[in-house]
Design a protein around this motif. Structure first.
Motif, mmCIF file in Angstrom:
data_model
loop_
_atom_site.group_PDB
_atom_site.id
_atom_site.type_symbol
_atom_site.label_atom_id
_atom_site.label_comp_id
_atom_site.label_asym_id
_atom_site.label_seq_id
_atom_site.Cartn_x
_atom_site.Cartn_y
_atom_site.Cartn_z
ATOM 1 N N ALA A 44 20.809 -26.526 -35.527
ATOM 2 C CA ALA A 44 21.005 -27.331 -35.288
ATOM 3 C C ALA A 44 20.557 -27.330 -32.914
ATOM 4 N N GLY A 45 21.454 -26.454 -33.214
ATOM 5 C CA GLY A 45 22.113 -25.770 -31.451
ATOM 6 C C GLY A 45 21.064 -25.621 -30.583
ATOM 7 N N VAL A 46 19.840 -25.171 -31.352
ATOM 8 C CA VAL A 46 18.479 -24.518 -30.804
ATOM 9 C C VAL A 46 18.059 -25.190 -29.458
ATOM 10 N N ALA A 47 17.758 -25.002 -28.437
ATOM 11 C CA ALA A 47 16.708 -25.876 -27.448
ATOM 12 C C ALA A 47 15.268 -26.188 -28.404
ATOM 13 N N PRO A 48 14.793 -27.647 -27.870
ATOM 14 C CA PRO A 48 13.312 -27.636 -28.085
ATOM 15 C C PRO A 48 12.343 -26.573 -27.298
ATOM 16 N N HIS A 49 11.658 -25.914 -27.924
ATOM 17 C CA HIS A 49 10.520 -25.508 -27.526
ATOM 18 C C HIS A 49 9.889 -26.478 -25.872
ATOM 19 N N PRO A 50 9.622 -25.959 -25.025
ATOM 20 C CA PRO A 50 9.455 -26.282 -23.837
ATOM 21 C C PRO A 50 7.830 -26.817 -23.877
ATOM 22 N N GLU A 51 7.090 -26.079 -24.759
ATOM 23 C CA GLU A 51 6.012 -26.511 -25.030
ATOM 24 C C GLU A 51 5.778 -27.839 -25.816
ATOM 25 N N ALA B 169 12.893 -27.081 -33.508
ATOM 26 C CA ALA B 169 13.814 -27.956 -32.542
ATOM 27 C C ALA B 169 13.548 -28.858 -31.988
ATOM 28 N N GLY B 170 11.743 -28.274 -31.443
ATOM 29 C CA GLY B 170 11.143 -29.106 -30.869
ATOM 30 C C GLY B 170 10.412 -30.636 -31.463
ATOM 31 N N ALA B 171 10.245 -30.362 -32.857
ATOM 32 C CA ALA B 171 9.427 -32.296 -33.379
ATOM 33 C C ALA B 171 10.840 -32.997 -33.880
ATOM 34 N N THR C 274 4.798 -22.399 -54.152
ATOM 35 C CA THR C 274 5.547 -21.781 -54.843
ATOM 36 C C THR C 274 7.582 -22.468 -54.104
ATOM 37 N N PHE C 275 7.469 -22.595 -52.947
ATOM 38 C CA PHE C 275 9.192 -22.819 -52.179
ATOM 39 C C PHE C 275 8.603 -23.715 -50.730
ATOM 40 N N GLY C 276 7.814 -23.128 -50.469
ATOM 41 C CA GLY C 276 8.126 -23.423 -48.633
ATOM 42 C C GLY C 276 8.674 -22.893 -47.528
ATOM 43 N N LEU C 277 9.577 -22.297 -46.875
ATOM 44 C CA LEU C 277 10.777 -21.007 -46.680
ATOM 45 C C LEU C 277 10.547 -21.892 -45.159
ATOM 46 N N VAL C 278 9.785 -22.396 -44.622
ATOM 47 C CA VAL C 278 9.491 -23.037 -43.417
ATOM 48 C C VAL C 278 9.951 -25.327 -43.632
ATOM 49 N N MET C 279 10.124 -24.391 -44.715
ATOM 50 C CA MET C 279 10.376 -26.825 -44.694
ATOM 51 C C MET C 279 12.569 -26.342 -44.629
ATOM 52 N N ILE C 280 13.084 -25.297 -44.950
ATOM 53 C CA ILE C 280 14.638 -24.633 -45.172
ATOM 54 C C ILE C 280 14.714 -24.722 -43.917
ATOM 55 N N GLU C 281 13.609 -24.239 -42.735
ATOM 56 C CA GLU C 281 14.455 -23.211 -42.170
ATOM 57 C C GLU C 281 14.097 -24.664 -40.768
ATOM 58 N N ALA C 282 13.135 -25.294 -40.659
ATOM 59 C CA ALA C 282 12.785 -26.878 -40.421
ATOM 60 C C ALA C 282 14.092 -27.465 -40.300
ATOM 61 N N LEU C 283 14.665 -27.704 -41.518
ATOM 62 C CA LEU C 283 15.743 -28.394 -41.739
ATOM 63 C C LEU C 283 17.362 -28.049 -41.376
ATOM 64 N N ALA C 284 17.001 -26.704 -41.921
ATOM 65 C CA ALA C 284 18.319 -25.898 -40.481
ATOM 66 C C ALA C 284 18.383 -26.167 -39.014
ATOM 67 N N CYS C 285 17.324 -26.510 -38.724
ATOM 68 C CA CYS C 285 16.993 -26.997 -36.662
ATOM 69 C C CYS C 285 16.805 -28.276 -36.851
ATOM 70 N N GLY C 286 17.650 -29.487 -37.985
ATOM 71 C CA GLY C 286 17.729 -30.216 -37.265
ATOM 72 C C GLY C 286 16.408 -31.773 -38.223
ATOM 73 N N ARG D 160 19.222 -36.661 -38.049
ATOM 74 C CA ARG D 160 18.919 -35.069 -38.260
ATOM 75 C C ARG D 160 20.562 -34.096 -38.442
ATOM 76 N N ALA D 161 21.593 -34.680 -38.092
ATOM 77 C CA ALA D 161 22.545 -34.258 -38.195
ATOM 78 C C ALA D 161 22.172 -33.976 -40.567
ATOM 79 N N ALA D 162 22.695 -34.794 -40.472
ATOM 80 C CA ALA D 162 22.066 -34.817 -42.680
ATOM 81 C C ALA D 162 21.466 -33.511 -42.481
ATOM 82 N N CYS D 163 20.175 -33.452 -42.030
ATOM 83 C CA CYS D 163 19.471 -32.871 -42.137
ATOM 84 C C CYS D 163 19.453 -31.068 -42.108
ATOM 85 N N ALA D 164 20.448 -30.817 -41.240
ATOM 86 C CA ALA D 164 20.532 -29.571 -40.338
ATOM 87 C C ALA D 164 21.895 -29.213 -41.271
#
Length: 340
Positions: free
Chosen positions: A169-176, A244-246, A257-269, A307-311
């Motif tokens: 959750a501490g990652v800064a949003p991508h400037p784009e 983080a920027g989304a 079957t799983f979707g790794l990207v989902m839990i990576e997004a959640l970890a970023c909040g 977002r805190a609950a997601c992270a």
């Protein structure tokens, strides 16, 4: 322990199978295990029909067997159902060596989507490949039920993890992404037909739709949906900044079957919107996303999540736990093997 992992998916491919194997290997090696990967880059290969970005290795049983014999493993895992693992499977059965397999990909659905071949025809091959394994490793309860419904009853759980040093959750949003009109709705993954990406691009929520990734369908979709932002593939810290920027992460796939990207997004909040299918139904909770056959409604629901609950929930997925489950499922070669 000396562990041989045989796989048809490896660098330079970018997908969940490769990321899972690399992450688990890193944890096992840090724990003192010796891990050998027998992968397609060690053989001559040809483009996969209808999917040229993926190379099919021309691996013979003798060549793969010689690599395994030289390594002298204590346990063997076959990660995929492609030609390298078929050769390893044949060698193991010939010598009476036990092995485990994994079901990473909804292969029958992928082949059916690309070729029109009935998925049940492909399931015959899946059953043949996995039947002699001592255990078939599956990432979720839904996939376990799917395998059992198709006659594979020797299934063990193997979960997935997040690199929590990078995705948090501490990652800064991508400037784009920070410069775009919100809410920013993000997809990360292969830009290919089996990912059902067009379902996301057709949604009508206000804001900006962003696609991070590359693949064979990118040029067509980029031309068809000019209002969407296609950023191409991003990796490492830059990928974490995209999450983080989304405002919401959208996972339109119906075949993962799983979707790794989902839990990576959640970890970023970042909350997740998805269809109520295998993968999301096993990963998401009412507090961390929205699911429904109406993807627009699912996005609206996800945007209301904290977002805190997601992270906090994202932090519960670790590669250490995944590696432990993988290691516990392995079968030492000195045990009595199944008949060929």
């Amino acid at each position: 322990m000396r562990i041989a992992i045989v796989t048809d998916a490896w660098e330079p491919q970018v997908n969940g199978v490769v990321r899972t194997l690399k992450s688990v290997r890193a944890v096992l090696e840090a724990q003192g295990h010796v891990v050998e990967v027998v992968s397609p880059d060690r053989f001559y290969s040809v483009p996969c029909p209808t999917y040229p970005e993926i190379r099919l290795a021309m691996a013979t049983t003798g060549a793969v067997g010689a690599m395994l014999e030289d390594f002298a493993p204590d346990a063997i895992h076959l990660a995929t159902e492609g030609p390298v693992c078929v050769a390893a499977r044949r060698w193991c059965l010939r010598h009476g060596y036990p092995f485990t397999t994994a079901y990473h990909t909804q292969f029958p659905d992928y082949v059916s989507a690309r070729s029109g071949v009935p998925a049940e025809w492909i399931w015959r091959y899946i059953r043949w490949f996995h039947a002699p394994a001592r255990a078939v490793l599956a990432s979720t309860p839904s996939i376990r039920r799917t395998l059992e419904d198709h006659g594979l009853n020797h299934v063990r759980h193997w979960g997935r993890g997040v690199d929590l040093a990078r995705f948090h959750a501490g990652v800064a949003p991508h400037p784009e992404l920070a410069a775009l009109a919100g809410p920013v709705q993000l997809y990360v993954g292969r830009v290919a037909i089996e990912k059902n990406l067009e379902a996301f691009l057709k949604t009508s929520q206000p804001g900006t739709r962003v696609v991070v990734g590359d693949g064979p369908a990118r040029a067509e979709l980029e031309a068809k949906y000019p209002d969407a932002v296609f950023m191409g593939a991003r990796f490492g810290d830059e990928l974490a900044q995209c999450y983080a920027g989304a405002d919401v992460f959208v996972f339109p796939s119906r075949t993962d079957t799983f979707g790794l990207v989902m839990i990576e997004a959640l970890a970023c909040g970042t909350p997740v919107a998805a269809y109520p299918v295998t993968g999301p139904i096993d990963v998401l909770t009412a507090e961390t996303g929205g699911m429904g056959e109406d993807l627009d409604a699912a996005i609206a629901t996800a945007l209301s999540r904290d977002r805190a609950a997601c992270a906090a929930y994202g932090r519960t997925f670790t590669w250490e736990a995944s590696a432990r489950q993988f290691h516990q499922a392995l079968v030492p070669l000195h045990r009595t093997a199944v008949a060929a």
